[in-house]
Design an enzyme around this catalytic site. Sequence first.
Site, PDB file in Angstrom:
ATOM      1  CG  ASP A  95      -0.317  -0.036   2.524  1.00  0.00           C
ATOM      2  OD1 ASP A  95       0.887   0.262   2.595  1.00  0.00           O
ATOM      3  OD2 ASP A  95      -0.990  -0.340   3.514  1.00  0.00           O
ATOM      4  CG  ASP A 269      -5.854  -5.089   2.467  1.00  0.00           C
ATOM      5  OD1 ASP A 269      -5.302  -4.731   3.530  1.00  0.00           O
ATOM      6  OD2 ASP A 269      -6.487  -4.297   1.746  1.00  0.00           O
ATOM      7  CB  CYS A 307     -11.869 -26.021  10.173  1.00  0.00           C
ATOM      8  SG  CYS A 307     -10.346 -25.247   9.578  1.00  0.00           S
ATOM      9  CB  CYS A 309      -6.778 -25.312   9.312  1.00  0.00           C
ATOM     10  SG  CYS A 309      -7.131 -24.964  11.057  1.00  0.00           S
ATOM     11  CB  CYS A 312      -9.364 -27.649  13.049  1.00  0.00           C
ATOM     12  SG  CYS A 312      -9.977 -25.965  13.338  1.00  0.00           S
ATOM     13  CG  HIS A 338      -9.064 -21.573  12.759  1.00  0.00           C
ATOM     14  ND1 HIS A 338      -9.634 -22.694  12.203  1.00  0.00           N
ATOM     15  CD2 HIS A 338     -10.088 -20.699  12.993  1.00  0.00           C
ATOM     16  CE1 HIS A 338     -10.949 -22.509  12.122  1.00  0.00           C
ATOM     17  NE2 HIS A 338     -11.250 -21.322  12.593  1.00  0.00           N
TER      18      HIS A 338
END
Length: 379
Positions: A95, A269, A307, A309, A312, A338
């Site tokens: 940015d 974002d 989930c 991931c 998890c 997560h």
Amino acid sequence: MTAAVTYEAIKTCKQSGARLGRVHTPHGTIETPTFMPVGTQATVKTMSPEELKEMDARIILSNTYHLFLRPGHELIREAGGLHKFMNWDRAILTDSGGFQVFSLSDMRKITEEGVHFRSHLSGDKLFISPEIAMEIQNALGSDIMMAFDECAPFPAEHDYVKKSLERTSRWAERCLESHTRPADQSLFAIIQGGMYEDLRRQSAADLTSLDFPGYAIGGLSVGEPKHLMYDVLDYTVPLMPANKPRYLMGVGSPDALIEGSIRGIDMFDCVLPTRIARNGTTMTSQGRLVVRNAQYANDFGPLDPECDCYTCRNYSRAYLRHLIKADETFGLRLTTYHNLYFLQNLMKNVRQAIMDDRLLDFRDEFFEQYGLFNNDKGF
């Protein structure tokens, strides 16, 4: 000259009008709509580049203002650019630093030439102009650079916002003129105009006439109600070129990602997923879950049963609560992983819903399960 970053349209959802596409960059192709994790100081807080790749993040965002202050853009140039400095070989968006500079309301002075401000770290007097913002970002070597803009606060009077966006348009021209690496870095402009439709139209007209390779919508998610943000998107997105990437800055709640995608946004974002994770707040398929709460002390189930991931698959709510309560960094890493995985997976599902022409149905199903119909916070 072909732009360093280009947009490829794949499909338009018949049900919603949302678009599926690809953004091609010098450091890889990004499937869109996409969410970009924020790595303010050349790192996504608590995450390694390898972990970001595991969750298939194709692009991250870094901050021009913070890297200008520390360690300095010349040092990063000496290191071979931001990609080499942080060991990230996928795409990077930087940015302009405008939002950070303008948030220092009692420490800065805006002039036509640029912005005089004091470092929030040392108190030293500093100055950033459109030309300096380009010099910094050229040194960083990001794939996508953002033009230096003025982000008007909310609320703000019409006259103030009009003068602000007109300055932003003049600064955008100066950014184009001083950009030295168009072959391998693309410069995106930022449409401003506050909550005023006539000013958004004026800003879009000014900037699209300059033919930037991509366009962002700035000045949203700054405290306005969600319905007002969606109204602004409804009349602003159609003013943006269909053959170029469209980026909504600073938005990362699940509801806003879905609603923004429905309205034709390609890139998002926000610091939200990493920031709330450090307080023990997580996004799950059933809605927001604050794992540090006492009710999870003896809960040995996963954070989110739906989930898959790393967090998890391997750790319980009780363990995560213990780590957070004990101020252990590993707990922050696990909740951050997560949340970022959750949003990457959400956007993957959004893309599939567009492919299947059912994004509005997906939205309704997700909102009902997540509890968003009666939750204005959106996470």
